[in-house]
Structure formats: C-alpha cells, structure tokens
Design a protein around this motif. Structure first.
Motif, PDB file in Angstrom:
ATOM      1  N   UNK A 167      -8.955 -15.856   3.944  1.00 27.74           N
ATOM      2  CA  UNK A 167      -7.997 -15.497   4.987  1.00 27.74           C
ATOM      3  C   UNK A 167      -6.614 -15.243   4.402  1.00 27.74           C
ATOM      4  N   UNK A 168      -6.235 -16.066   3.445  1.00 27.86           N
ATOM      5  CA  UNK A 168      -4.923 -15.914   2.831  1.00 27.86           C
ATOM      6  C   UNK A 168      -4.838 -14.590   2.069  1.00 27.86           C
ATOM      7  N   UNK A 169      -5.893 -14.230   1.369  1.00 37.10           N
ATOM      8  CA  UNK A 169      -5.912 -12.955   0.649  1.00 37.10           C
ATOM      9  C   UNK A 169      -5.835 -11.784   1.622  1.00 37.10           C
ATOM     10  N   UNK A 170      -6.548 -11.894   2.747  1.00 37.56           N
ATOM     11  CA  UNK A 170      -6.496 -10.830   3.759  1.00 37.56           C
ATOM     12  C   UNK A 170      -5.074 -10.668   4.288  1.00 37.56           C
ATOM     13  N   UNK A 171      -4.405 -11.780   4.514  1.00 39.48           N
ATOM     14  CA  UNK A 171      -3.024 -11.740   4.993  1.00 39.48           C
ATOM     15  C   UNK A 171      -2.102 -11.141   3.928  1.00 39.48           C
ATOM     16  N   UNK A 172      -2.273 -11.556   2.692  1.00 38.81           N
ATOM     17  CA  UNK A 172      -1.411 -11.068   1.609  1.00 38.81           C
ATOM     18  C   UNK A 172      -1.509  -9.554   1.459  1.00 38.81           C
ATOM     19  N   UNK A 173      -2.702  -8.990   1.720  1.00 43.18           N
ATOM     20  CA  UNK A 173      -2.859  -7.536   1.631  1.00 43.18           C
ATOM     21  C   UNK A 173      -2.089  -6.809   2.725  1.00 43.18           C
ATOM     22  N   UNK A 174      -1.774  -7.489   3.817  1.00 44.18           N
ATOM     23  CA  UNK A 174      -1.081  -6.865   4.945  1.00 44.18           C
ATOM     24  C   UNK A 174       0.437  -6.933   4.838  1.00 44.18           C
ATOM     25  N   UNK A 175       0.954  -7.881   4.055  1.00 45.58           N
ATOM     26  CA  UNK A 175       2.405  -8.060   3.972  1.00 45.58           C
ATOM     27  C   UNK A 175       3.005  -6.933   3.141  1.00 45.58           C
ATOM     28  N   UNK A 176       4.024  -6.291   3.696  1.00 52.50           N
ATOM     29  CA  UNK A 176       4.705  -5.186   3.028  1.00 52.50           C
ATOM     30  C   UNK A 176       6.171  -5.561   2.844  1.00 52.50           C
ATOM     31  N   UNK A 177       6.677  -5.343   1.636  1.00 47.99           N
ATOM     32  CA  UNK A 177       8.103  -5.589   1.350  1.00 47.99           C
ATOM     33  C   UNK A 177       8.879  -4.488   2.066  1.00 47.99           C
ATOM     34  N   UNK A 178       9.673  -4.821   3.078  1.00 53.95           N
ATOM     35  CA  UNK A 178      10.386  -3.786   3.836  1.00 53.95           C
ATOM     36  C   UNK A 178      11.305  -2.954   2.931  1.00 53.95           C
ATOM     37  N   UNK A 179      11.253  -1.633   3.090  1.00 56.10           N
ATOM     38  CA  UNK A 179      12.038  -0.728   2.254  1.00 56.10           C
ATOM     39  C   UNK A 179      13.524  -1.046   2.361  1.00 56.10           C
ATOM     40  N   UNK A 180      14.004  -1.306   3.585  1.00 55.86           N
ATOM     41  CA  UNK A 180      15.436  -1.596   3.737  1.00 55.86           C
ATOM     42  C   UNK A 180      15.818  -2.895   3.037  1.00 55.86           C
ATOM     43  N   UNK A 181      14.896  -3.856   2.968  1.00 60.92           N
ATOM     44  CA  UNK A 181      15.173  -5.105   2.253  1.00 60.92           C
ATOM     45  C   UNK A 181      15.263  -4.838   0.751  1.00 60.92           C
ATOM     46  N   UNK A 182      14.412  -3.946   0.257  1.00 60.96           N
ATOM     47  CA  UNK A 182      14.460  -3.577  -1.160  1.00 60.96           C
ATOM     48  C   UNK A 182      15.781  -2.874  -1.453  1.00 60.96           C
TER      49      UNK A 182
END
Length: 127
Positions: free
Chosen positions: A47-62
C-alpha cells in the motif's frame, strides 16, 4: 528550471502500523502473531509503494525551492476506499502537505478489514 525539476527527489518511508491479531476463539499463538504480522507488513508495504507512486512534487514548489517532510495517517475501509487522510506532521508548506493528501485519495489500496497506517514523505530538491 528543467535541471531542478529533473533533480527533484521524493522519498517515502513506512513508519508504523498497528493491527490487532486474534483467533476466532480469542486466543493468539506466537506463531499466528508472527505469520499475521508478516502478512500485514507485506500488505502495508504494498500500500505504501502504491501511495508513493501517486505523490508528485508540485512544479510550483520546485520552482520556489520548497522542501520538507510530511507525515500522514491514512484510514482505508474494507472496501479499499480511503476514508480519511490526516496530516499528523506538516512540512510547513501547505502545497507539499496537500500533494500527499491528494495522492492518498487517488491511490488504489488493498485492505484486509479496516487498515490504518502512517506514511512519511520527504520532498527534497537535488543539487
């Protein structure tokens, strides 16, 4: 900008999980506890791996150079639906916190009964 975006890294780590283990008659053997704990840990890791695949570093945060650590608690129903996501430790940047919460609601989790688990995400920009 492109190098910063490509260099952005997201690290996810499993924190803690607690699930009661008991036989139908109410007794729990050490063997049953061990097997069920291993099976549960494998389920939580998946479940944790599935969640990690969905998290995206927001472009504006970068673009703004934002980094931080977000810890969330996620409740998954027996029907494999996310019932609730709570930020238990904020990164100090709502955009990063929201990225993790939104990802949790998009994730297809596997649950055996009611599942609750904590996850930590570290948003860190590469050099």
């Amino acid at each position: 900008m492109k190098n910063k975006l490509l260099g952005a890294m997201l690290t996810a780590a499993l924190l803690t999980v607690a699930m009661p283990v008991a036989a139908a008659d109410g007794t729990v053997s050490k063997y049953d506890k061990s097997i069920k704990a291993i099976n549960h840990q494998a389920l939580v890791a998946a479940n944790h791996q599935a969640l990690a695949r969905q998290v995206v570093y927001p472009v504006s945060a970068v673009e703004d150079g934002l980094e931080g650590e977000v810890r969330v608690r996620i409740w998954v129903s027996p029907e494999n639906r996310v019932r609730q996501v709570k930020v238990i430790r904020s990164s100090g940047h709502p955009i990063l916190d929201n990225a993790v919460v939104e990802a949790a609601y998009r994730t297809a989790f596997q649950a055996k009964g009611r599942t609750v688990f904590d996850a930590k995400f570290i948003f860190r920009l590469g050099d």
